[in-house]
Design a protein around this motif. Structure first.
Motif, short mmCIF file in Angstrom:
data_model
loop_
_atom_site.label_atom_id
_atom_site.label_comp_id
_atom_site.label_asym_id
_atom_site.label_seq_id
_atom_site.Cartn_x
_atom_site.Cartn_y
_atom_site.Cartn_z
N GLN A 1 0.79 -1.43 -0.20
CA GLN A 1 -0.19 -0.10 -0.07
C GLN A 1 0.91 1.37 0.01
OE1 GLN A 1 -3.16 0.27 -0.39
NE2 GLN A 1 -3.58 -2.17 -0.48
N LYS A 2 0.58 2.07 -1.00
CA LYS A 2 1.44 3.73 -0.84
C LYS A 2 0.54 4.27 -0.13
CE LYS A 2 2.66 3.83 -5.74
NZ LYS A 2 2.94 4.56 -6.33
N LEU A 3 -0.72 3.93 0.03
CA LEU A 3 -0.68 5.24 1.53
C LEU A 3 -0.89 4.84 2.45
CD1 LEU A 3 -3.08 7.61 1.38
CD2 LEU A 3 -5.13 6.32 1.58
N ASP A 4 -0.62 5.33 3.46
CA ASP A 4 -0.39 4.77 4.78
C ASP A 4 -0.84 6.66 5.73
OD1 ASP A 4 0.62 4.52 7.40
OD2 ASP A 4 2.30 4.16 7.11
N ILE A 5 -2.25 6.10 5.95
CA ILE A 5 -3.09 6.68 6.95
C ILE A 5 -2.51 6.87 8.62
CG2 ILE A 5 -4.68 6.79 5.36
CD1 ILE A 5 -6.48 5.52 7.49
N THR A 6 -1.56 6.33 8.83
CA THR A 6 -1.30 5.55 10.41
C THR A 6 -0.29 6.59 10.85
OG1 THR A 6 -0.44 3.36 9.92
CG2 THR A 6 -2.34 3.77 10.76
N ALA A 7 1.41 6.61 9.90
CA ALA A 7 2.42 6.85 10.34
C ALA A 7 2.58 8.26 10.80
CB ALA A 7 3.43 6.26 8.85
N LEU A 8 1.67 9.52 10.47
CA LEU A 8 2.22 10.72 10.56
C LEU A 8 1.56 10.81 12.12
CD1 LEU A 8 0.57 12.82 7.09
CD2 LEU A 8 2.80 12.67 8.32
N ALA A 9 0.71 10.25 12.39
CA ALA A 9 0.26 10.64 13.77
C ALA A 9 1.30 10.47 15.05
CB ALA A 9 -0.60 9.61 14.15
N SER A 10 2.36 8.94 14.33
CA SER A 10 4.04 8.75 15.57
C SER A 10 4.79 10.15 14.90
CB SER A 10 3.84 7.59 15.03
OG SER A 10 4.86 7.39 15.47
N MET A 11 4.58 10.27 13.97
CA MET A 11 5.60 11.20 14.05
C MET A 11 5.63 12.94 13.89
SD MET A 11 6.19 10.69 9.89
CE MET A 11 6.56 9.48 9.16
N MET A 12 4.06 13.17 14.09
CA MET A 12 3.77 14.18 14.60
C MET A 12 3.44 13.96 15.89
SD MET A 12 3.91 15.79 12.50
CE MET A 12 2.77 17.62 13.52
N ALA A 13 3.72 13.55 16.90
CA ALA A 13 3.80 13.15 18.93
C ALA A 13 4.95 12.71 18.51
CB ALA A 13 2.88 11.17 18.78
N THR A 14 5.94 12.41 17.45
CA THR A 14 7.04 13.16 18.00
C THR A 14 7.83 14.28 17.96
OG1 THR A 14 7.78 10.25 17.20
CG2 THR A 14 10.06 12.05 17.12
N LEU A 15 7.74 15.00 17.31
CA LEU A 15 7.39 15.99 17.10
C LEU A 15 7.12 17.12 18.52
CD1 LEU A 15 7.68 16.92 13.18
CD2 LEU A 15 9.76 16.53 14.60
N ARG A 16 5.81 16.52 18.51
CA ARG A 16 4.95 17.68 19.16
C ARG A 16 5.52 17.70 20.91
NH1 ARG A 16 -0.90 18.55 16.78
NH2 ARG A 16 -0.81 18.98 18.55
N GLU A 17 6.05 16.41 21.42
CA GLU A 17 5.78 16.15 22.55
C GLU A 17 6.29 16.77 23.56
OE1 GLU A 17 6.35 12.39 23.57
OE2 GLU A 17 8.73 11.87 22.44
N ILE A 18 8.28 17.36 22.57
CA ILE A 18 8.75 18.26 23.22
C ILE A 18 9.26 19.58 22.87
CG2 ILE A 18 11.72 18.63 23.34
CD1 ILE A 18 10.57 15.76 24.60
N LYS A 19 8.78 20.66 23.81
CA LYS A 19 8.68 21.64 23.44
C LYS A 19 9.62 22.51 23.54
CE LYS A 19 4.21 20.57 23.87
NZ LYS A 19 3.85 19.33 23.48
N THR A 20 9.62 23.80 22.27
CA THR A 20 11.06 24.52 21.88
C THR A 20 11.06 25.71 23.35
OG1 THR A 20 9.83 25.54 20.46
CG2 THR A 20 11.40 23.30 19.80
N PRO A 21 12.10 26.69 23.61
CA PRO A 21 11.73 27.45 24.30
C PRO A 21 10.29 28.61 23.90
CG PRO A 21 14.18 26.93 23.84
CD PRO A 21 13.24 26.13 22.72
N GLU A 22 10.32 28.89 22.96
CA GLU A 22 9.36 29.53 21.54
C GLU A 22 7.50 28.82 23.11
OE1 GLU A 22 12.34 29.70 18.92
OE2 GLU A 22 11.63 28.05 20.02
#
Length: 535
Positions: free
Chosen positions: A257-278
């Motif tokens: 399957q080319k289409l993946d509707i689950t991977a982005l949730a994991s990627m965004m969780a990884t990015l968003r869980e650590i907050k920047t100083p801003e």
């Protein structure tokens, strides 16, 4: 809202419904460079030769021709800073030729429209999206699809979120509906594709000889929740295969399957869980405003007030400081209403001598606080209320003390539950070791752009901001001495993890019995604010 003459009604119908779009771009919010950096960080997580497609939220109708105030999808906002509907962000894992140029991202936005802007506020349009939000290429949303110069079939992976739920039909959503339909056609999006089905397929596809037994056990747990998935011939064959080797044969039959509707949730969780100083600066402001709200309500609260009046004081404080929104519907529960975890009716009219549970959070530049305090409306905890409150406070303190890099959410939860369980047994409310529902929810969640923000359940790291919120709720009719009935206590604070440990961002709002009672004895700035009686 302006009362319109009938002669304007036709014009209104042509322009669409009364849509409250949020068009403010705050100078003290996140910068365009910040959002651009987040797109670059996502790009590094994406598979080679992949594309990620983010649709912004649709407009939602409130009633008749009035819509809710528009709120962007938080992943979309995190990556763009755009607060307008009918927009799509496309991110490529690598630069590629598009429309005669080279790009690693495109954004599609609504056009400038003077008549629409007269009613609903300025739109950025392509030029201002590039100049103000830092995009090198911005196209009109009408160019999405065949006019975009993007052939989605050229990619090995197409990443997006589930599009199975229908978008509310309205003229305000027509461009978004068209773009979603074009995307579904271009990707051959399956009609019955859901997050659950995608996760099940992914589990099977990622299994091997050693893990297939565990996958079958997990699928059996899904069986009652998603019976339609078990009717899928490949899923059924995998589950009923006689050996791990035969399961691998079934696995190989599953199409790529080319289409993946689950991977982005994991990627965004990884990015968003650590907050920047801003982000931390914005969260601190949201939390401080919310803490001041709790403080002022402690001063203003008195017997005879209504839940909605208490709610109004909190929200007045938020607006007084310039907070643009609530992070979530305000929860103000007096007495037994506090035992309803997500009680938002707030319609009890006569608060007497019971506890008042207040769970509220201001939203500041997109980021939301989440602060809960429980107070006695008459200013003094009675013996039973104090006993329960002290248990919850001790449970929260135990969680805060151990919070540092490396601590897990499970450890924080366990520390609090041990204190509450032993305390309830000592008070005779439960038997030693007895399971119960007096503490029915988890203790922690991330906060950020969402009150239950994206993030993993990995051990705590520096830069995480999350809640610690133990609670005890004893509804009327519970299997214990009636003297405990109707007591509901939750204490919730917003915790920042630093290299040195935990910082309680909402600690200015009193938490101990003594501090709350002392604060409630102080005069309120609202005492002289007397409104005329209205029959």
């Amino acid at each position: 809202m302006i009362l319109m003459k009938k002669t304007l009604w036709t014009l209104l119908l042509l322009l669409g419904s009364l849509t409250a779009f949020s068009q403010s771009y705050f100078k003290d919010g996140l910068s365009s460079e910040w959002h651009s950096q987040k797109r670059e960080e996502l790009r590094k997580l994406m598979p080679t030769n992949s594309v990620a497609v983010f649709f912004n939220n649709p407009v939602k109708n409130r009633t008749n021709d009035v819509d809710y105030i528009y709120h962007p999808d938080t992943d979309f906002f995190y990556l763009t800073g755009l607060r307008e509907p009918n927009a799509v962000l496309v991110i490529f894992s690598e630069e590629r030729e598009v429309n005669g140029g080279v790009a690693d991202e495109l954004i599609f936005v609504q056009n400038r429209d003077p008549r629409a802007e007269m009613w609903n506020g300025k739109r950025l349009g392509t030029e201002d999206v590039m100049s103000e939000l830092g995009f090198e290429q911005a196209l009109l949303n009408s160019d999405f699809g065949s006019k975009s110069g993007i052939n989605l079939q050229d990619f090995d992976k197409i990443l997006t979120f589930s599009l199975s739920e229908g978008i509310e039909e309205s003229s305000n959503n027509e461009p978004l509906i068209t773009m979603v339909n074009d995307f579904k056609t271009a990707t051959a999006y399956p009609d019955k594709l859901t997050e659950a089905s995608a996760q099940i397929y992914a589990m099977i596809k990622n299994s091997d000889l050693e893990t297939s037994d565990r996958v079958v056990q997990m699928l059996k747990r899904y069986e009652s929740q998603y019976p339609e998935m078990m009717e899928d011939p490949l899923v059924s064959s995998y589950m009923n295969a006689e050996s791990p080797e035969k399961r691998m044969v079934v696995k190989e039959e599953m199409p790529e399957q080319k289409l993946d509707i689950t991977a982005l949730a994991s990627m965004m969780a990884t990015l968003r869980e650590i907050k920047t100083p801003e982000e931390i600066a914005l969260l601190k402001k949201a939390v401080m405003i919310s803490a001041v709200g709790q403080i002022e309500v402690m001063k203003a609260a008195k017997v005879g007030m209504t839940e909605r009046e208490i709610q109004g004081v909190h929200e007045f404080i938020y607006k007084r400081y310039g907070a643009e929104e609530l992070g979530y519907p305000s929860i103000v529960g007096g007495g037994n209403n506090g035992c309803i975890l997500h009680y938002i009716e707030n319609d009890k009219r006569d608060l007497t001598d019971r506890l008042l549970l207040m769970d509220l959070g201001a939203e500041w530049r997109g980021y939301t606080a989440d602060v809960t305090r429980t107070i006695p409306i008459n200013g003094k905890f009675n013996a039973e209320e104090k006993a329960i409150y002290e248990l919850v406070y001790q449970a929260q303190e135990a969680g805060i003390v151990i919070s540092k890099p490396g601590t897990t959410f499970q450890e924080i939860d366990a520390a609090g539950r041990e204190i509450i369980n032993k305390g309830l047994a000592k008070l005779g409310i439960i038997k030693e070791g007895e399971s119960h529902m007096y503490f029915p929810h988890g203790t922690s969640h991330h906060i950020g752009l969402d009150v239950h923000d994206r993030g993993t359940r990995n051990p705590l790291q520096e830069g995480m901001v999350f809640t610690i919120e133990p609670g005890i709720y004893i509804p009327e009719g519970s299997d214990c001495d009636p003297k405990w009935w109707g007591i509901a206590v939750r204490i919730e604070d917003d915790i920042l993890i630093t290299k040195d440990g935990a910082v309680n961002l909402s600690g200015d709002a009193p938490r101990t019995v003594a501090a709350i009672e002392e604060m409630m004895r102080l005069p309120s700035v609202l005492e002289e604010w007397v409104l005329p009686e209205i029959d």
